[in-house]
Design a protein around this motif. Structure first.
Motif, PDB file in Angstrom:
ATOM      1  N   LEU A  60       0.815  -1.210   0.000  1.00 30.52           N
ATOM      2  CA  LEU A  60       0.000   0.000   0.000  1.00 30.52           C
ATOM      3  C   LEU A  60       0.855   1.268   0.000  1.00 30.52           C
ATOM      4  CD1 LEU A  60      -2.865   1.126  -0.046  1.00 30.52           C
ATOM      5  CD2 LEU A  60      -2.898   0.943   2.457  1.00 30.52           C
ATOM      6  N   PRO A  61       1.965   1.334   0.766  1.00 27.12           N
ATOM      7  CA  PRO A  61       2.793   2.553   0.706  1.00 27.12           C
ATOM      8  C   PRO A  61       3.298   2.838  -0.721  1.00 27.12           C
ATOM      9  CG  PRO A  61       3.392   1.245   2.603  1.00 27.12           C
ATOM     10  CD  PRO A  61       2.440   0.416   1.797  1.00 27.12           C
ATOM     11  N   ARG A  62       3.719   1.815  -1.416  1.00 28.50           N
ATOM     12  CA  ARG A  62       4.186   2.004  -2.801  1.00 28.50           C
ATOM     13  C   ARG A  62       3.065   2.542  -3.677  1.00 28.50           C
ATOM     14  NH1 ARG A  62       5.334  -2.753  -6.746  1.00 28.50           N
ATOM     15  NH2 ARG A  62       5.652  -1.575  -8.634  1.00 28.50           N
ATOM     16  N   PHE A  63       1.877   1.971  -3.522  1.00 29.77           N
ATOM     17  CA  PHE A  63       0.739   2.444  -4.307  1.00 29.77           C
ATOM     18  C   PHE A  63       0.467   3.923  -4.019  1.00 29.77           C
ATOM     19  CE2 PHE A  63      -3.758   3.522  -4.447  1.00 29.77           C
ATOM     20  CZ  PHE A  63      -3.982   3.386  -5.808  1.00 29.77           C
ATOM     21  N   THR A  72       6.838  12.792   1.931  1.00 28.00           N
ATOM     22  CA  THR A  72       6.967  13.035   3.373  1.00 28.00           C
ATOM     23  C   THR A  72       5.678  12.736   4.140  1.00 28.00           C
ATOM     24  OG1 THR A  72       6.391  15.360   3.076  1.00 28.00           O
ATOM     25  CG2 THR A  72       8.748  14.794   3.097  1.00 28.00           C
ATOM     26  N   LEU A  73       4.572  12.593   3.428  1.00 28.44           N
ATOM     27  CA  LEU A  73       3.302  12.337   4.104  1.00 28.44           C
ATOM     28  C   LEU A  73       2.796  10.907   3.951  1.00 28.44           C
ATOM     29  CD1 LEU A  73       1.401  15.658   3.390  1.00 28.44           C
ATOM     30  CD2 LEU A  73       2.612  14.963   5.443  1.00 28.44           C
ATOM     31  N   VAL A  74       3.505  10.069   3.197  1.00 24.88           N
ATOM     32  CA  VAL A  74       3.047   8.687   2.998  1.00 24.88           C
ATOM     33  C   VAL A  74       2.900   7.984   4.344  1.00 24.88           C
ATOM     34  CG1 VAL A  74       3.658   6.415   2.067  1.00 24.88           C
ATOM     35  CG2 VAL A  74       3.856   8.456   0.635  1.00 24.88           C
ATOM     36  N   GLU A  75       3.949   7.966   5.137  1.00 22.67           N
ATOM     37  CA  GLU A  75       3.894   7.253   6.426  1.00 22.67           C
ATOM     38  C   GLU A  75       2.885   7.881   7.395  1.00 22.67           C
ATOM     39  OE1 GLU A  75       5.247   4.281   6.960  1.00 22.67           O
ATOM     40  OE2 GLU A  75       6.121   4.298   4.967  1.00 22.67           O
ATOM     41  N   PRO A  76       2.876   9.206   7.566  1.00 22.26           N
ATOM     42  CA  PRO A  76       1.864   9.792   8.462  1.00 22.26           C
ATOM     43  C   PRO A  76       0.428   9.546   7.990  1.00 22.26           C
ATOM     44  CG  PRO A  76       3.640  11.353   8.106  1.00 22.26           C
ATOM     45  CD  PRO A  76       3.867  10.214   7.155  1.00 22.26           C
ATOM     46  N   VAL A  77       0.173   9.606   6.692  1.00 21.13           N
ATOM     47  CA  VAL A  77      -1.186   9.355   6.195  1.00 21.13           C
ATOM     48  C   VAL A  77      -1.548   7.885   6.416  1.00 21.13           C
ATOM     49  CG1 VAL A  77      -2.623   9.229   4.108  1.00 21.13           C
ATOM     50  CG2 VAL A  77      -1.319  11.302   4.616  1.00 21.13           C
ATOM     51  N   LEU A  78      -0.613   6.983   6.191  1.00 15.88           N
ATOM     52  CA  LEU A  78      -0.872   5.569   6.473  1.00 15.88           C
ATOM     53  C   LEU A  78      -1.216   5.367   7.953  1.00 15.88           C
ATOM     54  CD1 LEU A  78       1.882   3.825   4.348  1.00 15.88           C
ATOM     55  CD2 LEU A  78      -0.591   3.598   4.053  1.00 15.88           C
ATOM     56  N   ALA A  79      -0.494   6.044   8.834  1.00 16.21           N
ATOM     57  CA  ALA A  79      -0.774   5.941  10.273  1.00 16.21           C
ATOM     58  C   ALA A  79      -2.165   6.485  10.590  1.00 16.21           C
ATOM     59  CB  ALA A  79       0.289   6.677  11.079  1.00 16.21           C
TER      60      ALA A  79
END
Length: 157
Positions: A60-63, A72-79
């Motif tokens: 999902l992060p790659r997508f 910079t927001l991929v990980e925070p948005v996933l959280a």
């Protein structure tokens, strides 16, 4: 510790403090995907501590990176999405009708004082306010307090 738990701890510690994740979602993703919490609960799941989508189970992060989410927001948005999947929608069901979206309330009416979330006007702790407001039981009050604490962090506070 699972990856999602680590992300939530980083967010809680201010990992995305400069970003308003809800405003970002609303401005970048909302026109196609709607409200982030409704989207998360209807299309995502937590499996073995990993956030997965119906169609993007493996990475999902790659997508999200390929879908145009700022790096910079991929990980925070996933959280944020993982927390929404894991949290019962008590605020939406019991509070949103009068107080609007949790992100709006958190931005405009809540602040931190000595590590405790309080109302801006009177400075009364949210947990204390809920004891006599909204007709929620103790367990539901705790869910709403945790939700508002998380959302306050997610909006940059």
């Amino acid at each position: 510790m699972t990856r999602v738990a680590a992300l939530l701890l980083a967010l809680a510690a201010g990992g995305a403090a400069a970003a308003d994740l809800h405003a970002y979602w609303d401005g970048r993703c909302g026109s196609c995907h709607g409200d982030s919490a409704a989207f998360a609960r209807s299309t995502l799941a937590l499996r073995d501590g990993q956030l997965v989508g119906r169609h993007h189970v493996d990475d999902l992060p790659r997508f999200l990176r390929q879908h145009g989410l700022a790096e910079t927001l991929v990980e925070p948005v996933l959280a944020m999405l993982a927390a929404q999947v894991a949290t019962p929608p008590r605020y939406a069901g019991a509070c949103q009708g009068c107080h609007g979206k949790a992100a709006e309330l958190a931005r405009e009416s809540l602040r931190w004082r000595d590590g405790m979330l309080v109302g801006r006007k009177r400075g009364v702790p949210v947990a204390e306010l809920l004891r006599d407001h909204g007709g929620l039981g103790e367990a539901e009050q705790a869910v709403v307090v945790r939700t508002l604490e998380r959302v306050r962090r997610e909006v940059g506070g």
